[in-house]
Motif scaffolding. Structure first.
Motif, PDB file in Angstrom:
ATOM      1  N   LEU A  86     -56.867  16.038  -1.706  1.00 33.32           N
ATOM      2  CA  LEU A  86     -58.119  16.589  -1.616  1.00 33.32           C
ATOM      3  C   LEU A  86     -59.058  15.676  -2.325  1.00 33.32           C
ATOM      4  CD1 LEU A  86     -57.805  20.550  -1.430  1.00 33.32           C
ATOM      5  CD2 LEU A  86     -57.455  18.345   0.495  1.00 33.32           C
ATOM      6  N   VAL A  87     -59.796  14.732  -2.036  1.00 34.54           N
ATOM      7  CA  VAL A  87     -60.579  14.075  -2.987  1.00 34.54           C
ATOM      8  C   VAL A  87     -62.063  14.160  -2.539  1.00 34.54           C
ATOM      9  CG1 VAL A  87     -60.777  11.490  -4.006  1.00 34.54           C
ATOM     10  CG2 VAL A  87     -58.743  12.331  -3.014  1.00 34.54           C
ATOM     11  N   ASP A  88     -62.782  14.739  -3.589  1.00 30.02           N
ATOM     12  CA  ASP A  88     -64.356  14.948  -3.386  1.00 30.02           C
ATOM     13  C   ASP A  88     -64.720  15.491  -4.914  1.00 30.02           C
ATOM     14  OD1 ASP A  88     -66.806  16.173  -2.697  1.00 30.02           O
ATOM     15  OD2 ASP A  88     -66.101  16.350  -0.622  1.00 30.02           O
ATOM     16  N   ASP A  89     -66.070  14.963  -5.112  1.00 29.45           N
ATOM     17  CA  ASP A  89     -66.634  14.958  -6.366  1.00 29.45           C
ATOM     18  C   ASP A  89     -67.295  16.358  -6.372  1.00 29.45           C
ATOM     19  OD1 ASP A  89     -68.390  13.836  -4.392  1.00 29.45           O
ATOM     20  OD2 ASP A  89     -69.749  13.853  -6.009  1.00 29.45           O
ATOM     21  N   MET A  90     -67.647  17.088  -5.425  1.00 23.58           N
ATOM     22  CA  MET A  90     -68.156  18.350  -5.138  1.00 23.58           C
ATOM     23  C   MET A  90     -67.230  19.336  -5.117  1.00 23.58           C
ATOM     24  SD  MET A  90     -71.360  17.215  -5.122  1.00 23.58           S
ATOM     25  CE  MET A  90     -72.333  18.615  -4.544  1.00 23.58           C
ATOM     26  N   GLU A  91     -67.529  20.434  -6.126  1.00 26.43           N
ATOM     27  CA  GLU A  91     -66.523  21.561  -6.262  1.00 26.43           C
ATOM     28  C   GLU A  91     -66.605  22.474  -5.102  1.00 26.43           C
ATOM     29  OE1 GLU A  91     -63.764  24.361  -8.036  1.00 26.43           O
ATOM     30  OE2 GLU A  91     -64.310  22.390  -8.485  1.00 26.43           O
ATOM     31  N   ASP A  92     -67.693  22.716  -4.315  1.00 29.31           N
ATOM     32  CA  ASP A  92     -67.920  23.556  -2.937  1.00 29.31           C
ATOM     33  C   ASP A  92     -66.995  22.979  -2.060  1.00 29.31           C
ATOM     34  OD1 ASP A  92     -69.589  25.083  -4.696  1.00 29.31           O
ATOM     35  OD2 ASP A  92     -71.374  24.336  -3.690  1.00 29.31           O
ATOM     36  N   ASN A  93     -67.128  21.557  -1.843  1.00 28.91           N
ATOM     37  CA  ASN A  93     -66.114  21.071  -1.047  1.00 28.91           C
ATOM     38  C   ASN A  93     -64.770  21.161  -1.102  1.00 28.91           C
ATOM     39  OD1 ASN A  93     -68.560  20.083   0.354  1.00 28.91           O
ATOM     40  ND2 ASN A  93     -68.687  18.145  -0.552  1.00 28.91           N
ATOM     41  N   LEU A  94     -64.363  21.038  -2.526  1.00 29.73           N
ATOM     42  CA  LEU A  94     -62.902  21.091  -2.523  1.00 29.73           C
ATOM     43  C   LEU A  94     -62.373  22.556  -2.240  1.00 29.73           C
ATOM     44  CD1 LEU A  94     -62.662  19.373  -5.743  1.00 29.73           C
ATOM     45  CD2 LEU A  94     -61.736  18.611  -3.736  1.00 29.73           C
ATOM     46  N   ILE A  95     -63.207  23.686  -2.835  1.00 31.21           N
ATOM     47  CA  ILE A  95     -63.274  25.037  -2.444  1.00 31.21           C
ATOM     48  C   ILE A  95     -62.992  25.121  -0.826  1.00 31.21           C
ATOM     49  CG2 ILE A  95     -63.982  27.370  -2.730  1.00 31.21           C
ATOM     50  CD1 ILE A  95     -65.101  26.656  -5.461  1.00 31.21           C
ATOM     51  N   ALA A  96     -63.907  24.513  -0.217  1.00 31.51           N
ATOM     52  CA  ALA A  96     -63.890  24.801   1.250  1.00 31.51           C
ATOM     53  C   ALA A  96     -62.505  24.193   1.911  1.00 31.51           C
ATOM     54  CB  ALA A  96     -64.988  24.307   1.987  1.00 31.51           C
TER      55      ALA A  96
END
Length: 186
Positions: A15-25
């Motif tokens: 899972l590659v994303d710079d936003m914590e909320d997106n990784l949690i989702a």
């Protein structure tokens, strides 16, 4: 026999994303698949993770600081050990319409806009996990066939040597060799 019983590792999802909320989702949506979920907060982190372990799939945000998703995908597809890992791009709905084309041009297998439908994402990821398992099963099967082929070649060469000798072959030994060849073939 289950797919997991025939492979030596579970299929990781990067899972590659710079936003914590997106990784949690993403973790909330994909956690029920019971596969390892590995986080990367940048393209650089993603590349390091891909070089350390094998993944069934990469979910990749398009817009990130530093190495963006397109650049990361290009690097993934450039390396022999990672070029076959499927990539699903995830991007905001407000992003440029040309992003989808650019994503596919860099090697993406799919492209989803945020906010994504959790059922659709889970279904798509499940398909790629299944493909990964089947690929691993084929790799194991081909490896086993290769070993058996070598054993068969050795047995046939030994048998040919024994039959080409001037002395008559020992029938008990000859029967045992033929039996072993039948076992390898059948």
């Amino acid at each position: 026999m289950s797919a997991e019983a025939t492979t030596d590792e579970r299929a990781g999802i990067l899972l590659v994303d710079d936003m914590e909320d997106n990784l949690i989702a993403l973790e909330a949506v994909l956690g029920s698949l019971n596969e390892p979920l590995v986080r990367a907060r940048s393209g650089e982190e993603a590349m390091k993770a891909l070089l350390r372990q094998r993944f069934a799939l990469v979910l990749l945000d398009v817009r990130m600081p530093g190495m963006d998703g397109f650049e990361t995908a290009t690097n993934i597809k450039r390396l022999d050990q990672t070029k076959d890992v499927p990539i699903i791009f995830l991007t905001g709905a407000e992003d440029e319409p040309g992003y989808a084309f650019r994503g596919y041009a860099t090697g993406a297998a799919d492209y989803l806009t945020k906010p994504f439908d959790p059922w659709v994402l889970r279904a798509k990821v499940s398909v790629f996990l299944d493909l990964h398992r089947k690929t691993r099963q084929l790799e194991h099967l081909l490896s086993r066939v290769h070993v058996q082929s070598k054993q068969l070649s050795t047995q046939l060469a030994d048998l040919a040597d024994q039959l080409s000798d001037e002395t008559p072959p020992d029938l008990t030994d000859l029967r045992a060799r033929v039996h072993e060849i039948r076992r390898l073939v059948g």
